[in-house]
Design a protein around this motif. Structure first.
Motif, PDB file in Angstrom:
ATOM      1  N   GLY A 130      -5.470 -16.638 -44.960  1.00  0.00           N
ATOM      2  CA  GLY A 130      -6.102 -17.585 -45.872  1.00  0.00           C
ATOM      3  C   GLY A 130      -7.606 -17.676 -45.786  1.00  0.00           C
ATOM      4  N   ARG A 131      -8.246 -16.619 -45.271  1.00  0.00           N
ATOM      5  CA  ARG A 131      -9.702 -16.655 -45.147  1.00  0.00           C
ATOM      6  C   ARG A 131     -10.308 -15.355 -45.667  1.00  0.00           C
ATOM      7  N   ALA A 132     -11.561 -15.440 -46.107  1.00  0.00           N
ATOM      8  CA  ALA A 132     -12.341 -14.267 -46.495  1.00  0.00           C
ATOM      9  C   ALA A 132     -13.339 -13.989 -45.381  1.00  0.00           C
ATOM     10  N   VAL A 133     -13.146 -12.880 -44.693  1.00  0.00           N
ATOM     11  CA  VAL A 133     -13.976 -12.526 -43.535  1.00  0.00           C
ATOM     12  C   VAL A 133     -14.487 -11.101 -43.715  1.00  0.00           C
ATOM     13  N   LEU A 134     -15.779 -10.914 -43.561  1.00  0.00           N
ATOM     14  CA  LEU A 134     -16.387  -9.598 -43.736  1.00  0.00           C
ATOM     15  C   LEU A 134     -15.939  -8.622 -42.656  1.00  0.00           C
ATOM     16  N   THR A 135     -15.683  -7.394 -43.064  1.00  0.00           N
ATOM     17  CA  THR A 135     -15.511  -6.311 -42.107  1.00  0.00           C
ATOM     18  C   THR A 135     -16.896  -5.786 -41.714  1.00  0.00           C
ATOM     19  N   ASP A 136     -16.906  -4.817 -40.792  1.00  0.00           N
ATOM     20  CA  ASP A 136     -18.192  -4.222 -40.418  1.00  0.00           C
ATOM     21  C   ASP A 136     -18.877  -3.618 -41.642  1.00  0.00           C
ATOM     22  N   GLU A 137     -18.108  -2.909 -42.466  1.00  0.00           N
ATOM     23  CA  GLU A 137     -18.682  -2.334 -43.680  1.00  0.00           C
ATOM     24  C   GLU A 137     -19.107  -3.430 -44.646  1.00  0.00           C
ATOM     25  N   GLY A 138     -18.324  -4.491 -44.712  1.00  0.00           N
ATOM     26  CA  GLY A 138     -18.637  -5.596 -45.606  1.00  0.00           C
ATOM     27  C   GLY A 138     -19.939  -6.282 -45.271  1.00  0.00           C
ATOM     28  N   ARG A 139     -20.280  -6.308 -43.990  1.00  0.00           N
ATOM     29  CA  ARG A 139     -21.552  -6.943 -43.611  1.00  0.00           C
ATOM     30  C   ARG A 139     -22.738  -6.239 -44.242  1.00  0.00           C
ATOM     31  N   LEU A 140     -22.620  -4.924 -44.420  1.00  0.00           N
ATOM     32  CA  LEU A 140     -23.719  -4.169 -45.030  1.00  0.00           C
ATOM     33  C   LEU A 140     -23.896  -4.517 -46.495  1.00  0.00           C
ATOM     34  N   LEU A 141     -22.846  -5.053 -47.104  1.00  0.00           N
ATOM     35  CA  LEU A 141     -22.856  -5.327 -48.545  1.00  0.00           C
ATOM     36  C   LEU A 141     -22.580  -6.791 -48.825  1.00  0.00           C
ATOM     37  N   ALA A 142     -22.963  -7.667 -47.897  1.00  0.00           N
ATOM     38  CA  ALA A 142     -22.596  -9.080 -47.992  1.00  0.00           C
ATOM     39  C   ALA A 142     -23.070  -9.716 -49.295  1.00  0.00           C
ATOM     40  N   ASP A 143     -24.297  -9.448 -49.687  1.00  0.00           N
ATOM     41  CA  ASP A 143     -24.820 -10.077 -50.906  1.00  0.00           C
ATOM     42  C   ASP A 143     -24.035  -9.628 -52.130  1.00  0.00           C
ATOM     43  N   GLY A 144     -23.689  -8.352 -52.193  1.00  0.00           N
ATOM     44  CA  GLY A 144     -22.916  -7.847 -53.315  1.00  0.00           C
ATOM     45  C   GLY A 144     -21.516  -8.442 -53.351  1.00  0.00           C
ATOM     46  N   ILE A 145     -20.922  -8.643 -52.185  1.00  0.00           N
ATOM     47  CA  ILE A 145     -19.587  -9.241 -52.137  1.00  0.00           C
ATOM     48  C   ILE A 145     -19.631 -10.681 -52.633  1.00  0.00           C
ATOM     49  N   VAL A 146     -20.665 -11.414 -52.256  1.00  0.00           N
ATOM     50  CA  VAL A 146     -20.815 -12.782 -52.764  1.00  0.00           C
ATOM     51  C   VAL A 146     -20.841 -12.789 -54.274  1.00  0.00           C
ATOM     52  N   ALA A 201     -11.639  -6.661 -52.721  1.00  0.00           N
ATOM     53  CA  ALA A 201     -12.562  -6.352 -51.630  1.00  0.00           C
ATOM     54  C   ALA A 201     -11.809  -5.994 -50.356  1.00  0.00           C
ATOM     55  N   VAL A 202     -10.645  -6.608 -50.140  1.00  0.00           N
ATOM     56  CA  VAL A 202      -9.800  -6.224 -49.003  1.00  0.00           C
ATOM     57  C   VAL A 202      -9.363  -4.771 -49.168  1.00  0.00           C
ATOM     58  N   SER A 203      -8.924  -4.408 -50.371  1.00  0.00           N
ATOM     59  CA  SER A 203      -8.498  -3.026 -50.634  1.00  0.00           C
ATOM     60  C   SER A 203      -9.643  -2.042 -50.442  1.00  0.00           C
ATOM     61  N   ASP A 204     -10.862  -2.500 -50.731  1.00  0.00           N
ATOM     62  CA  ASP A 204     -12.049  -1.646 -50.578  1.00  0.00           C
ATOM     63  C   ASP A 204     -12.542  -1.578 -49.136  1.00  0.00           C
ATOM     64  N   GLY A 205     -11.903  -2.314 -48.245  1.00  0.00           N
ATOM     65  CA  GLY A 205     -12.304  -2.308 -46.838  1.00  0.00           C
ATOM     66  C   GLY A 205     -13.489  -3.193 -46.522  1.00  0.00           C
ATOM     67  N   LEU A 206     -13.827  -4.095 -47.433  1.00  0.00           N
ATOM     68  CA  LEU A 206     -15.005  -4.953 -47.248  1.00  0.00           C
ATOM     69  C   LEU A 206     -14.658  -6.320 -46.677  1.00  0.00           C
ATOM     70  N   LEU A 207     -13.419  -6.758 -46.859  1.00  0.00           N
ATOM     71  CA  LEU A 207     -12.930  -8.001 -46.271  1.00  0.00           C
ATOM     72  C   LEU A 207     -11.706  -7.693 -45.419  1.00  0.00           C
ATOM     73  N   SER A 208     -11.523  -8.471 -44.378  1.00  0.00           N
ATOM     74  CA  SER A 208     -10.443  -8.245 -43.424  1.00  0.00           C
ATOM     75  C   SER A 208      -9.078  -8.565 -44.038  1.00  0.00           C
ATOM     76  N   GLN A 209      -8.131  -7.620 -43.902  1.00  0.00           N
ATOM     77  CA  GLN A 209      -6.772  -7.857 -44.404  1.00  0.00           C
ATOM     78  C   GLN A 209      -6.079  -8.966 -43.624  1.00  0.00           C
ATOM     79  N   SER A 210      -6.189  -8.941 -42.290  1.00  0.00           N
ATOM     80  CA  SER A 210      -5.499  -9.952 -41.486  1.00  0.00           C
ATOM     81  C   SER A 210      -6.051 -11.340 -41.759  1.00  0.00           C
ATOM     82  N   ALA A 211      -7.374 -11.448 -41.932  1.00  0.00           N
ATOM     83  CA  ALA A 211      -7.966 -12.748 -42.241  1.00  0.00           C
ATOM     84  C   ALA A 211      -7.511 -13.217 -43.622  1.00  0.00           C
ATOM     85  N   PHE A 212      -7.455 -12.302 -44.577  1.00  0.00           N
ATOM     86  CA  PHE A 212      -7.001 -12.650 -45.926  1.00  0.00           C
ATOM     87  C   PHE A 212      -5.564 -13.181 -45.881  1.00  0.00           C
ATOM     88  N   ASP A 213      -4.717 -12.520 -45.099  1.00  0.00           N
ATOM     89  CA  ASP A 213      -3.325 -12.957 -44.975  1.00  0.00           C
ATOM     90  C   ASP A 213      -3.235 -14.350 -44.354  1.00  0.00           C
TER      91      ASP A 213
END
Length: 405
Positions: A384-400, A370-382
């Motif tokens: 140790g956290r999963a944080v939605l990007t702006d695009e990820g917010r539109l697809l939050a349920d699917g990411i879950v 999901a980070v590679s897809d631009g849906l989760l933040s790379q810096s947050a992942f680095d």
């Protein structure tokens, strides 16, 4: 609360909880939700557990409801024993403002009597702009309320008609001004976007009105078409077009852009605040898995991994309590896996996201994709956290769904 209660195990008649559920009370935030089931009219999109006077007839009234509420809160105090004072109270519905200022003061007095309140407790009531006044706001502020959430939905007359909302387009902004003048520092306005027939200009007008109102919090929700509602029947008959996911995404981006440009920051997918202090602490307690007692017909509660929900009809709710029994219809004891899944479902919606440690090995692998897809933040992942990007917010349920394979 939704019209259909989930299945569950029978709840004890005396409301007792497992010792391990109450053992941690005080180590987590504790809140109280009060459900007011009364509405003057039924909105066309609503499937909450609410009733008009015509639907209830003589079977229930605000007076019988308040008497039953006091009984439930007394029961709650006995069941929880050494419960901490409530740090948040949220009176929702329904239309709490139909109780009037005196009725809302009585509700808060009942909560104080059962649990007490912390010195900095957040105390919110929802209100319909049409059932408020300058005197109403001044009186509930004196009673101890610190925050008001007003239902605006839209300022476009044709959108309000489709939603079956009865307030005039300008009334929510006027009510917010009255609340500010009374001394309320924290005010929310609710918006609904994606109503059939809503144009981008209609939503922009609603956002402009919200910003003009001077509130410090905005909740904006996509219109969900619930089965059995008046608007669902109209869509099924072909009288209204169905909602479109692409249009809903465009409307969400419009909301976020306008609010962000105006100094609001999202802290949950559907909620924006002008400051950290403006965030709704009661709802954050839900999203972070805290403890709360939900009192009233159909209200849900959660304490220490035990979740239960009350009988729905106000008459049955009152009768059950009058017989000295808990109004809980059923309950479920969450397993560790249940609680982990709920953390992913809820915490991912927050701007702070969730620790990667909550995910299992396959979930972490999916998060990396999901980070590679631009849906989760790379810096947050680095970090140790999963944080939605702006695009990820539109697809939050699917990411879950991806993180919980």
């Amino acid at each position: 609360m939704a019209s259909t209660l989930p299945p569950g195990d029978p709840a004890p008649a005396d409301g007792t909880l497992p010792p391990e559920a109450v053992a941690g009370l005080g180590s987590r935030p504790f809140g109280v939700y009060v459900h007011v089931p009364f509405c003057a009219t039924r909105c066309g999109y609503c499937d909450f557990n609410t009733y008009t006077a015509g639907e209830l007839g003589t079977s229930a009234s605000p007076q019988s409801w308040l008497e039953a509420l006091r009984r439930e809160l007394d029961l709650a105090a006995r069941v929880l024993g050494s419960a901490p004072p409530a740090s948040t109270v949220f009176v929702g519905g329904g239309t709490p403002s139909l109780l009037g200022a005196d009725g809302l003061a009585s509700v808060l007095d009942a909560v104080r009597g059962a649990f007490g309140l912390t010195s900095a407790a957040e105390v919110t009531t929802e209100a319909n702009p049409e059932s408020t006044s300058p005197e109403f706001f001044a009186e509930i502020l004196r009673a101890g309320y610190t925050r008001v959430s007003l239902g605006a939905q839209s300022v476009a007359p044709h959108v309000l008609r489709i939603l079956d909302r009865k307030h005039t387009p300008g009334r929510p902004v006027a009510a917010a001004g009255e609340a500010r003048a009374a001394g309320f520092e924290h005010l929310n306005l609710d918006l609904i976007y994606g109503t059939p027939g809503e144009r981008p200009d209609d939503l922009q007008a609603s956002l402009d009105a919200v910003l003009d109102a001077g509130v410090d919090h905005v909740s904006a929700y996509a219109l969900i078409i619930e089965e059995g509602t008046a608007i669902e029947r109209r869509i099924r008959r072909g009288e209204l077009p169905s909602t479109d996911d692409d249009v809903l995404a465009e409307r969400y981006e419009q909301v976020d852009s306008v609010l962000s440009t105006s100094g609001f920051r999202w802290y949950e997918v559907s909620n924006w605040a002008a400051s950290v202090a403006a965030r709704c602490q009661h709802n954050l307690n839900y999203w972070r898995g805290g403890d709360w007692w939900g009192a009233g017909p159909g209200a849900h509660s959660h304490v220490g991994g035990v979740r239960w929900w009350n009988v729905k009809h106000p008459a049955r709710y009152a009768a059950t309590l009058a017989e000295g029994r808990s109004p809980a219809a059923a309950r479920e004891i969450l397993s560790e896996e249940d609680r982990r899944v709920e953390r992913v479902l809820l915490e991912l919606r927050l701007a702070e996201g969730l620790p990667l440690g909550v995910l299992d090995e396959s979930g972490v692998a999916e998060a990396k994709v999901a980070v590679s897809d631009g849906l989760l933040s790379q810096s947050a992942f680095d970090a140790g956290r999963a944080v939605l990007t702006d695009e990820g917010r539109l697809l939050a349920d699917g990411i879950v769904r991806r993180l919980l394979p």
